[in-house]
Design a protein around this motif. Structure first.
Motif, short mmCIF file in Angstrom:
data_model
loop_
_atom_site.label_atom_id
_atom_site.label_comp_id
_atom_site.label_asym_id
_atom_site.label_seq_id
_atom_site.Cartn_x
_atom_site.Cartn_y
_atom_site.Cartn_z
N ASN A 1 0.83 -1.20 0.00
CA ASN A 1 0.00 0.00 0.00
C ASN A 1 0.87 1.26 0.00
OD1 ASN A 1 -2.75 -1.17 0.24
ND2 ASN A 1 -1.95 -1.98 2.17
N THR B 1 1.36 3.85 -3.17
CA THR B 1 1.09 5.27 -2.95
C THR B 1 2.28 6.11 -3.40
OG1 THR B 1 -0.40 4.77 -1.11
CG2 THR B 1 0.53 7.00 -1.20
N GLN C 1 2.13 6.66 -7.02
CA GLN C 1 1.23 7.75 -7.43
C GLN C 1 1.91 9.11 -7.28
OE1 GLN C 1 -1.15 6.22 -8.81
NE2 GLN C 1 -0.72 4.31 -7.72
N VAL D 1 -4.54 10.34 1.51
CA VAL D 1 -4.87 10.13 0.10
C VAL D 1 -6.31 10.54 -0.17
CG1 VAL D 1 -5.19 8.37 -1.68
CG2 VAL D 1 -3.15 8.32 -0.25
#
Length: 351
Positions: A59, A63, A66, A254
């Motif tokens: 995870n 992230t 991104q 997020v």
């Protein structure tokens, strides 16, 4: 919800099902659950206790991917060879960041010459991956990239930013969000005494199949691996160290637009690949970096949540539709997700 979850995890510890558990839940930007129960190696588990949690760290890696795109270092359709020319060997020249994030690049398993002892040797692992022959042409099939995922994202990050994944995690996530000491890939020496020690009941794990794509160490978590000081100090960004509160805080950031804007969130959380996982033979629906759908959600929910579980029973997800950021970490490794499913059911009922 705080009281319900506290009672539930206290019962799991009291009855011997679990040893130490952390649960954190944000809803619409507010921390509404911060619950702990049990101990690790004789010491009480607190909300801030970091726990090695295997693929839960994907995870964090996804992230960071991104953020690499949001900050202009890469595009989702950037060829891997644009920054990593050696990776084009054996027909991998068509691979893109999109393929890496959807686990369709064709390298689900580490080359067999790479063993757990060699994982801390970043250069050696990446050289082996660059030289490896893919199991399928990039983009044509999906298969869970157990350990390779973190190195693929991490090497692209290193070549475009000049920073390691641990450095980027510190600079881009933990410091800005005020959660230093709660998320690590490579733990500093001074943090090692603070980490919870994992434990693993014997005789619960099914035997590995001889013809499996993943080596046994890639498919089955091990407390010995997660308690190993050399592993804990190393950048291995498919696995890592987290408190539930730190991980939920990251996913909350997020959802709240503190790390990426709403347009980027919509883009990367949309369906990017659907098919059958060639490693496990199960249906797979992938966003850019995450599986789609809350684990245990009924089909009629049409869950748009995204997030990775971790081998041994941990789980984290973000749900844009409900404004929920959730994380559960635990110290006892088991071959099921019963604890996570029980707690997420409480969250779903209350949200």
């Amino acid at each position: 919800m705080q009281e319900q979850i506290e009672r539930h995890i206290d019962m799991l510890v009291r009855t011997g099902i679990e040893e130490g558990v952390q649960v954190a839940v944000y809803r619409d930007g507010a921390l509404i659950v911060d619950a702990v129960a049990g101990s690790a190696d004789g010491q009480p588990v607190t909300s801030g206790t970091p726990i090695f949690s295997f693929s839960l760290a994907k995870n964090v890696t996804a992230t960071l991917a991104q953020l690499l795109v949001a900050r202009g270092f890469l595009d989702y359709d950037s060829p891997v060879t644009e920054v990593w020319p050696e990776f084009g060997a054996h027909g991998k020249s068509t691979a893109t960041l999109r393929h890496v994030l959807t686990h369709t690049v064709g390298l689900p398993a580490m080359p067999r010459e790479i063993t757990p002892d060699q994982l801390p040797d970043w250069s050696r692992v990446c050289e082996s991956l660059a030289a490896a022959e893919p199991r399928w042409p990039p983009g044509t099939a999906m298969g869970y990239h157990s350990y390779t995922f973190g190195y693929l994202v991490g090497e692209l990050a290193r070549r475009t930013t000049g920073r390691s994944m641990s450095e980027l995690l510190h600079e881009w996530i933990t410091v800005p969000l005020g959660i230093e000491g709660q998320l690590y890939f490579a733990a500093p020496d001074q943090a090692l005494p603070e980490l919870a020690r994992l434990e693993q009941p014997k005789g619960q794990w099914p035997a590995a199949q001889d013809d499996a794509i993943l080596a046994p160490w890639e498919s089955q978590p091990s407390a010995d691996f997660g308690n190993n000081g050399e592993i804990l100090r190393a950048d291995i960004p498919s696995v890592g160290i987290a408190s539930a509160r730190g991980l939920a805080a990251m996913f909350n950031a997020v959802l709240q637009g503190k790390l990426v804007d709403s347009a980027r969130l919509t883009e990367f959380s949309a369906l990017a690949f659907e098919g059958v996982d060639q490693v496990f033979g199960t249906p797979a629906r992938m966003a850019l970096g995450f599986p789609i759908g809350r684990m245990g959600a009924p089909a009629e929910e049409n869950s748009v949540a995204f997030g990775w579980p971790g081998g041994g029973g941990s789980y984290a997800y973000a749900d844009p539709a409900r404004g929920i950021a959730f994380a559960l970490t635990k110290t006892r490794l088991v071959p099921n997700f019963d604890t996570a499913l029980g707690v997420t059911a409480i969250v779903a009922d209350g949200s």
